[in-house]
Design an enzyme around this catalytic site. Structure first.
Site, PDB file in Angstrom:
ATOM      1  CB  THR A   1      -0.973   0.218   1.146  1.00 54.97           C
ATOM      2  OG1 THR A   1      -1.753  -1.005   1.253  1.00 54.97           O
ATOM      3  CG2 THR A   1      -1.845   1.220   1.287  1.00 54.97           C
TER       4      THR A   1
ATOM      5  CD  GLU B   1       6.939  -5.911   0.468  1.00 57.16           C
ATOM      6  OE1 GLU B   1       6.087  -6.019   1.801  1.00 57.16           O
ATOM      7  OE2 GLU B   1       6.586  -6.538  -0.321  1.00 57.16           O
TER       8      GLU B   1
END
Lengths: 404, 404
Positions: free
Chosen positions: A191, A277
């Site tokens: 998000t 990530e």
């Protein structure tokens, strides 16, 4: 974008005058800050850009309603839970968050914007969220921007804040912002949230126009894994506390403000890409000479999003064949026989064919924190830049591990 | 697709009558077979489907020209080098491959189709390719299908062959095929090649129509990493050796042939997905109840291509939030509040919201070689299935390692 004279300063959402903020531990995600509140001491013009995913989290739908009037005073956000895909309860909980915040701050609920990020499909633990909001309201301060930035993080490894000043009609105005990137506390969907404040005086319609233009060239040009979340939003509140002449047309002040806003958005967007990530390095893809800016964006985004390009960047491999291949399927129109490609300052392909190059030189430029591919299509003057990150073992580890 | 009565048999491109093949070691990629030749003893109808990437390798462009007449007799292919992005030399080398093959087999060069797969941007070592073609021509045999299938492999871990028989007007016809999947010998771009042979008699226009329809539901529904190669092609040669009444209209024989061809393509396509780079398990995404078949395909492909879904499958995580999120950004139109999701036979979401389910049961179904997600949109009767694979550490290793 026209060049704008602006200065970077330290700080985030409380750098502009007339804003306070707080970030507290509500217990949604163990012992880290997870409820953020940003408050404008006066009514502010408000604008927003939201996820294009047709599966939208409840707070996205509620905030889209609240922002319609163009005015808002507060943003309340939680991390640790996306409040998405939980049935009718999702909207009830988002409304309760707005109502609680409004009651504490003496505002109409429609002037409170709500955002959530985190695990999908699990109801919000309102017994923790509401006390968190109460604590945040009590702790609002001019120094609270940093805590608020911490409270919206999920798997982000660093908080992301930025602020700039720009002179409008002889008056210094400040724009501040904070953002969170792609991550999840339970492994769930990424998000992107960004909240921007400014003490500039600007009418809502022009604020929306400036925001949409900035987002198109910044947040819409970053990619971590190609998955568009249900919860993405970028919000801006402009409270006019700086006292500049109100921007109500596309004048010189509008251009200066829009340029500074875009610079702020770019800084936060690049910070998100760099903190993708598992990322070990930032990937920057510059496209020159496209027949249109749209084609330049298509190429830049496709190359930055290619799993094969991202894996090559991880492996420090000057694999330009993957770059031209991704350009080719991007949907943009160009002549493959005119394409030049550079890795950093090393040209690796000319007119669509490979050039001999020093692997040592290539490894050198691929070993930095920021790897830049430049693609010159020699087909016009459309330019664009996209940002991404490498694809690493850690990306697989973070997103492949069990939820429990 | 109408159901067709067909039987699977063993074998590949030499299972149909009147075809011979060979696969030899030419030395393009060390000591593995790397030149394949498929030959029809009589003139054959020919059809093909090619990559949509605007950067097309030279053999793709040449084969697109040669197949225009609807007739061909041979396919020559090499692995180890894609003959892409090497300038004008690429087309010269592809033409030389066709001419050499044509000379050896006594054919006009326009009846030879050419394909390449492997590293991009490096010239073909013609001093190895041409002797390889000569050896392959000398070794053509009815037993050579298996060797040919080995010779088109790159990082594929298994050779991919399939064959089916179907009765057309009381005559048994055979369709055989071989394919290679996503991989590279040097880490470079993935390439999908498939060559199909059949002894059915069918006019080129109907062969093309049947192939295009089959590809749409099979090869176009698989994904390994979302990167569309410069070299993809699917070719079919139909030589009529079975002696069935020639198919020259959309009659019952056409339907039976098209159904059997689609079944063959599906088998090879699923084999490619299961053998995706680094894959540990096949991901099958079934979409039901879409308002159109196109919407069903969009959803199925987006879910199968999602890095987050793929990483969750690797981690045996029943992460349905990522599934509905990918459906939401697929571009398909549906109502999120009506969506049911199943992992194997375990329902995990109903009407867009999560259901309690046994994590043990979910882990069980996620531990098999084939993981099936079923998404029922309850919005119509459009169905589609897509296939992919999990995203693993090995994918990153294979594609992130240095080229040298």
């Amino acid at each position: 974008m026209a060049q704008t004279a602006f200065d970077e300063i330290t700080g985030g959402v409380t750098a502009p005058q007339g804003f306070t903020a707080a970030g507290v531990v509500a217990g949604i995600k163990y012992d880290r800050k997870d409820v953020a509140l940003v408050y404008s001491e006066r009514e502010a013009s408000a604008a927003g850009v939201f996820t294009t995913n047709i599966v939208k989290a409840a707070p996205v739908l509620l905030t889209m309603q609240h922002i319609k009037g163009g005015k808002a005073r507060a943003v309340v956000a939680n991390s640790g839970n996306a409040n998405a895909c939980v049935g009718p309860r999702g909207m009830e909980d988002a409304r309760t968050m707005a109502a609680e915040t409004a009651g504490l701050l003496g505002l109409p609920p429609g002037q409170v914007l709500v955002a959530s990020t985190g695990v999908i499909g699990q109801p919000l633990p309102m017994d923790r969220v509401l006390p968190g909001i109460r604590r945040a309201a009590a702790e609002l301060s001019r120094e609270g921007g940093g805590d608020a930035a911490l409270a919206i993080m999920t798997t982000d490894t660093v908080a992301k804040e930025a602020a700039v000043t720009v002179s409008l009609g002889g008056v210094n105005v400040t724009i501040g912002g904070m953002a969170k990137g792609s991550g999840m506390i339970h492994p769930n969907m990424a998000t992107m949230l960004c909240f921007i404040t400014t003490d500039a005086a600007i009418e809502p319609a022009w604020l929306q126009k400036a925001l949409a233009a900035a987002v198109e060239r910044t947040f819409n040009m970053i990619t971590v894994d190609g998955d568009t979340s249900t919860n993405d939003m970028v919000l801006v509140l402009a409270n006019g506390a700086a006292g500049n002449p109100v921007i109500d047309s596309e004048n010189a002040d509008y251009a200066a403000f829009a340029g500074a806003l875009e610079a702020l958005c770019r800084k936060l967007a690049v910070a998100i890409a760099a903190d993708g990530e598992g990322a070990t390095r930032l990937l920057e893809v510059r496209v020159l000479g496209a027949s249109t800016e749209r084609d330049a964006r298509l190429v830049a985004r496709a190359v930055a999003a290619s799993s094969l390009v991202k894996a090559a960047v991880f492996g420090k491999d000057a694999n330009w064949g993957r770059v031209i291949c991704a350009a080719g399927y991007s949907g943009a129109s160009f002549n493959p026989d005119k394409v030049d490609i550079y890795v950093g300052d090393v040209q690796v392909a000319e007119k669509g064919g490979g050039l001999p190059f020093s692997e040592e030189e290539a490894t050198r430029v691929l070993s930095g924190d920021r790897v830049v591919f430049t693609i010159d299509l020699h087909d016009g003057d459309g330019d664009a830049t996209a940002w991404g990150c490498d694809l690493t073992y850690d990306y697989v580890r973070i997103n492949g591990s069990y939820r429990t």
